[in-house]
Design a protein around this motif. Structure first.
Motif, PDB file in Angstrom:
ATOM      1  N   GLU A 153       7.399  -1.777  -7.376  1.00 32.59           N
ATOM      2  CA  GLU A 153       6.980  -0.378  -7.401  1.00 32.59           C
ATOM      3  C   GLU A 153       6.582   0.137  -6.015  1.00 32.59           C
ATOM      4  OE1 GLU A 153       4.163   2.536 -10.179  1.00 32.59           O
ATOM      5  OE2 GLU A 153       3.980   0.349 -10.323  1.00 32.59           O
ATOM      6  N   ILE A 154       6.211  -0.757  -5.109  1.00 37.79           N
ATOM      7  CA  ILE A 154       5.786  -0.305  -3.776  1.00 37.79           C
ATOM      8  C   ILE A 154       6.786  -0.696  -2.685  1.00 37.79           C
ATOM      9  CG2 ILE A 154       3.341  -0.153  -4.320  1.00 37.79           C
ATOM     10  CD1 ILE A 154       4.730  -3.175  -2.453  1.00 37.79           C
ATOM     11  N   LEU A 155       7.812  -1.464  -3.031  1.00 36.75           N
ATOM     12  CA  LEU A 155       8.791  -1.933  -2.049  1.00 36.75           C
ATOM     13  C   LEU A 155       9.816  -0.839  -1.741  1.00 36.75           C
ATOM     14  CD1 LEU A 155       9.591  -4.525  -0.451  1.00 36.75           C
ATOM     15  CD2 LEU A 155      11.136  -5.060  -2.361  1.00 36.75           C
ATOM     16  N   LYS A 156      10.068  -0.615  -0.457  1.00 38.07           N
ATOM     17  CA  LYS A 156      11.062   0.369  -0.036  1.00 38.07           C
ATOM     18  C   LYS A 156      12.464  -0.044  -0.465  1.00 38.07           C
ATOM     19  CE  LYS A 156       9.343   2.435   4.291  1.00 38.07           C
ATOM     20  NZ  LYS A 156       9.570   2.476   5.761  1.00 38.07           N
ATOM     21  N   PRO A 157      13.368   0.896  -0.685  1.00 40.50           N
ATOM     22  CA  PRO A 157      14.777   0.533  -0.797  1.00 40.50           C
ATOM     23  C   PRO A 157      15.211  -0.207   0.474  1.00 40.50           C
ATOM     24  CG  PRO A 157      14.436   2.810  -1.457  1.00 40.50           C
ATOM     25  CD  PRO A 157      13.136   2.344  -0.878  1.00 40.50           C
ATOM     26  N   GLY A 158      15.768  -1.393   0.308  1.00 42.16           N
ATOM     27  CA  GLY A 158      16.142  -2.210   1.448  1.00 42.16           C
ATOM     28  C   GLY A 158      15.017  -3.090   1.965  1.00 42.16           C
ATOM     29  N   GLY A 159      13.803  -2.934   1.396  1.00 47.20           N
ATOM     30  CA  GLY A 159      12.684  -3.766   1.804  1.00 47.20           C
ATOM     31  C   GLY A 159      12.857  -5.208   1.355  1.00 47.20           C
ATOM     32  N   ARG A 160      12.125  -6.107   1.984  1.00 46.20           N
ATOM     33  CA  ARG A 160      12.312  -7.531   1.708  1.00 46.20           C
ATOM     34  C   ARG A 160      11.022  -8.212   1.247  1.00 46.20           C
ATOM     35  NH1 ARG A 160      16.429  -9.648   6.544  1.00 46.20           N
ATOM     36  NH2 ARG A 160      18.132  -8.222   5.989  1.00 46.20           N
ATOM     37  N   ILE A 161      11.210  -9.202   0.395  1.00 39.49           N
ATOM     38  CA  ILE A 161      10.131 -10.098  -0.009  1.00 39.49           C
ATOM     39  C   ILE A 161      10.364 -11.441   0.658  1.00 39.49           C
ATOM     40  CG2 ILE A 161       9.016 -11.286  -1.939  1.00 39.49           C
ATOM     41  CD1 ILE A 161       9.893  -8.976  -3.741  1.00 39.49           C
ATOM     42  N   LEU A 162       9.372 -11.903   1.395  1.00 42.22           N
ATOM     43  CA  LEU A 162       9.434 -13.201   2.062  1.00 42.22           C
ATOM     44  C   LEU A 162       8.586 -14.176   1.261  1.00 42.22           C
ATOM     45  CD1 LEU A 162       8.935 -11.978   5.747  1.00 42.22           C
ATOM     46  CD2 LEU A 162      11.058 -12.077   4.405  1.00 42.22           C
ATOM     47  N   PHE A 163       9.203 -15.242   0.790  1.00 41.92           N
ATOM     48  CA  PHE A 163       8.558 -16.135  -0.178  1.00 41.92           C
ATOM     49  C   PHE A 163       8.520 -17.566   0.345  1.00 41.92           C
ATOM     50  CE2 PHE A 163       8.511 -19.128  -3.636  1.00 41.92           C
ATOM     51  CZ  PHE A 163       7.684 -18.581  -4.596  1.00 41.92           C
ATOM     52  N   ARG A 164       7.375 -18.195   0.217  1.00 43.29           N
ATOM     53  CA  ARG A 164       7.262 -19.640   0.440  1.00 43.29           C
ATOM     54  C   ARG A 164       6.155 -20.164  -0.467  1.00 43.29           C
ATOM     55  NH1 ARG A 164       8.379 -23.310   5.485  1.00 43.29           N
ATOM     56  NH2 ARG A 164       7.148 -25.168   5.051  1.00 43.29           N
ATOM     57  N   ASP A 186       2.328  -2.681  16.382  1.00 46.56           N
ATOM     58  CA  ASP A 186       2.663  -1.437  15.681  1.00 46.56           C
ATOM     59  C   ASP A 186       2.662  -1.577  14.159  1.00 46.56           C
ATOM     60  OD1 ASP A 186       3.059  -0.074  18.113  1.00 46.56           O
ATOM     61  OD2 ASP A 186       5.101  -0.848  18.260  1.00 46.56           O
ATOM     62  N   ILE A 187       2.405  -2.760  13.651  1.00 49.28           N
ATOM     63  CA  ILE A 187       2.502  -2.985  12.213  1.00 49.28           C
ATOM     64  C   ILE A 187       1.207  -2.556  11.513  1.00 49.28           C
ATOM     65  CG2 ILE A 187       1.541  -5.338  12.070  1.00 49.28           C
ATOM     66  CD1 ILE A 187       3.962  -6.033  10.268  1.00 49.28           C
ATOM     67  N   PHE A 188       1.351  -2.077  10.264  1.00 48.07           N
ATOM     68  CA  PHE A 188       0.193  -1.814   9.402  1.00 48.07           C
ATOM     69  C   PHE A 188       0.275  -2.782   8.229  1.00 48.07           C
ATOM     70  CE2 PHE A 188      -2.264  -0.005   5.997  1.00 48.07           C
ATOM     71  CZ  PHE A 188      -3.401   0.478   6.650  1.00 48.07           C
ATOM     72  N   VAL A 189      -0.847  -3.408   7.912  1.00 49.58           N
ATOM     73  CA  VAL A 189      -0.868  -4.445   6.891  1.00 49.58           C
ATOM     74  C   VAL A 189      -1.787  -4.065   5.735  1.00 49.58           C
ATOM     75  CG1 VAL A 189      -1.456  -6.848   6.381  1.00 49.58           C
ATOM     76  CG2 VAL A 189      -0.354  -6.274   8.558  1.00 49.58           C
ATOM     77  N   TYR A 190      -1.229  -4.043   4.541  1.00 53.25           N
ATOM     78  CA  TYR A 190      -2.031  -4.047   3.321  1.00 53.25           C
ATOM     79  C   TYR A 190      -2.238  -5.514   2.933  1.00 53.25           C
ATOM     80  CZ  TYR A 190      -1.035   0.941   2.554  1.00 53.25           C
ATOM     81  OH  TYR A 190      -0.942   2.313   2.673  1.00 53.25           O
ATOM     82  N   THR A 250      -3.095   1.950  -4.911  1.00 49.07           N
ATOM     83  CA  THR A 250      -3.629   1.876  -3.549  1.00 49.07           C
ATOM     84  C   THR A 250      -2.557   2.165  -2.501  1.00 49.07           C
ATOM     85  OG1 THR A 250      -5.269   0.216  -4.227  1.00 49.07           O
ATOM     86  CG2 THR A 250      -4.788   0.367  -1.872  1.00 49.07           C
ATOM     87  N   ILE A 251      -1.321   1.741  -2.775  1.00 50.84           N
ATOM     88  CA  ILE A 251      -0.222   1.857  -1.814  1.00 50.84           C
ATOM     89  C   ILE A 251       0.787   2.882  -2.326  1.00 50.84           C
ATOM     90  CG2 ILE A 251       1.594   0.577  -0.619  1.00 50.84           C
ATOM     91  CD1 ILE A 251       0.030  -1.997  -1.265  1.00 50.84           C
ATOM     92  N   PRO A 252       1.236   3.819  -1.496  1.00 49.04           N
ATOM     93  CA  PRO A 252       2.242   4.779  -1.947  1.00 49.04           C
ATOM     94  C   PRO A 252       3.505   4.076  -2.455  1.00 49.04           C
ATOM     95  CG  PRO A 252       1.316   5.460   0.157  1.00 49.04           C
ATOM     96  CD  PRO A 252       0.798   4.073  -0.110  1.00 49.04           C
ATOM     97  N   PRO A 253       4.077   4.555  -3.562  1.00 46.70           N
ATOM     98  CA  PRO A 253       5.287   3.920  -4.103  1.00 46.70           C
ATOM     99  C   PRO A 253       6.413   3.866  -3.077  1.00 46.70           C
ATOM    100  CG  PRO A 253       4.366   5.481  -5.677  1.00 46.70           C
ATOM    101  CD  PRO A 253       3.610   5.670  -4.390  1.00 46.70           C
ATOM    102  N   HIS A 254       7.145   2.760  -3.087  1.00 46.02           N
ATOM    103  CA  HIS A 254       8.334   2.557  -2.248  1.00 46.02           C
ATOM    104  C   HIS A 254       8.060   2.862  -0.774  1.00 46.02           C
ATOM    105  CE1 HIS A 254      10.127   2.070  -6.081  1.00 46.02           C
ATOM    106  NE2 HIS A 254      10.216   3.343  -6.369  1.00 46.02           N
ATOM    107  N   SER A 255       6.950   2.326  -0.262  1.00 50.30           N
ATOM    108  CA  SER A 255       6.571   2.599   1.126  1.00 50.30           C
ATOM    109  C   SER A 255       6.451   1.344   1.981  1.00 50.30           C
ATOM    110  CB  SER A 255       5.223   3.332   1.159  1.00 50.30           C
ATOM    111  OG  SER A 255       4.179   2.496   0.668  1.00 50.30           O
ATOM    112  N   VAL A 256       6.631   0.156   1.380  1.00 49.24           N
ATOM    113  CA  VAL A 256       6.393  -1.104   2.090  1.00 49.24           C
ATOM    114  C   VAL A 256       7.712  -1.721   2.535  1.00 49.24           C
ATOM    115  CG1 VAL A 256       5.510  -3.465   1.852  1.00 49.24           C
ATOM    116  CG2 VAL A 256       4.224  -1.536   0.902  1.00 49.24           C
TER     117      VAL A 256
END
Length: 276
Positions: A168-179, A94-98, A136-142
């Motif tokens: 600018e594209i990260l949702k409120p409460g969205g997460r960044i996964l970093f390694r 069900d996931i959509f990936v940019y 390319t990506i709607p603001p605050h949608s990821v």
């Protein structure tokens, strides 16, 4: 990492006081995208293995997790030829990936893959230090941003610009996964004289850059500059033993999770912070 390991690593690094001349430093930084394009021209899709391990390290990527419900949207920055994309799409129906990369050739390989479908994936060329993701990506949608072995390819003075772009594209409460690569990693300690541009920043033989992160640097970028919440931020140490090549040392990585404030106004405010 124990104190003895850190002391030994610092001793090795302190012995290299020579820096790449300023002309070449600027050239390597300015031509980062071009050098990665050359890399993919030489190696095609054969260099990196698929990243089947990511859902073991980041539970947010597992089917059934709260972040994997209700058609989640994920952005992978620095997608390369899709070694992260294909396992994620396969595991999460069900996931959509940019997916973006500053190598035109790499993005071309993603689009040419038989698993690529515009119904589930949008791959595009983007230099995240200067090209707006929101074009390319709607603001605050990821929901989730994957930043895995990508910011190390950027010089440190451009890393904060990349973080602001992501906000600018990260949702409120969205997460960044970093390694990414950590300070005192085996690869850093093995650089010969003539490859160092500045502290923790090196150029490989093929002209691509490699920066080695500390947890303090991550906190500067994502918390102090980006205004994000720090959920995890630590070193991952893996023992590497290869008797044939006489290697017995530690690979050191930084692994972290950061979350955007729930209040979208706080995100907008964070984006106005001064660049580091």
């Amino acid at each position: 990492m124990d104190d003895a390991f850190i002391a030994d690593a610092q001793q090795i690094l302190s012995a290299d006081n020579s820096l790449v001349p300023e002309f070449w430093q600027k050239k390597y930084k300015d031509e980062a995208g071009r050098n990665w394009d050359k890399f993919y021209h030489r190696n095609s899709t054969n260099f990196f293995k698929d990243r089947n391990w990511t859902d073991r390290e980041f539970e947010e990527l597992r089917p059934g997790h709260a972040f994997s419900e209700q058609n989640p949207v994920l952005l992978e920055i620095g997608c390369g030829v899709g070694n992260f994309v294909w396992p994620i799409l396969k595991r999460n129906p069900d996931i959509f990936v940019y997916a973006c990369d500053f190598s035109t050739r790499a993005v071309g390989f993603v689009k040419a893959n038989e698993s690529y479908s515009e119904d589930r994936c949008c791959a595009f060329v983007c230099d995240i230090t200067k090209d707006r993701l929101a074009d390319t990506i709607p603001p605050h949608s990821v929901d989730i941003v994957s930043a895995i072995f990508v910011l190390s390819a950027l010089p440190p003075e451009k890393q904060a610009d990349a973080v602001s772009n992501i906000l600018e594209i990260l949702k409120p409460g969205g997460r960044i996964l970093f390694r990414d690569y950590g300070i005192y990693d085996l690869a850093q300690l093995r650089f010969k004289s003539g490859h160092k541009l500045e502290n923790n920043l090196y150029v490989r033989q093929d002209g691509t850059l490699s920066y080695y992160f500390s947890t303090e640097r991550l906190r500067e970028l994502f918390v102090q500059h980006g205004g994000l919440l720090e959920l995890e931020n630590d070193y991952v140490v893996r023992r590497l033993v290869n008797a044939k090549r006489e290697i017995d040392s530690d690979r050191v990585f930084t692994q972290a999770k950061f979350q955007a404030p729930i209040d979208s106004a706080a995100i907008e405010n964070a984006m106005t912070n001064t660049t580091l």
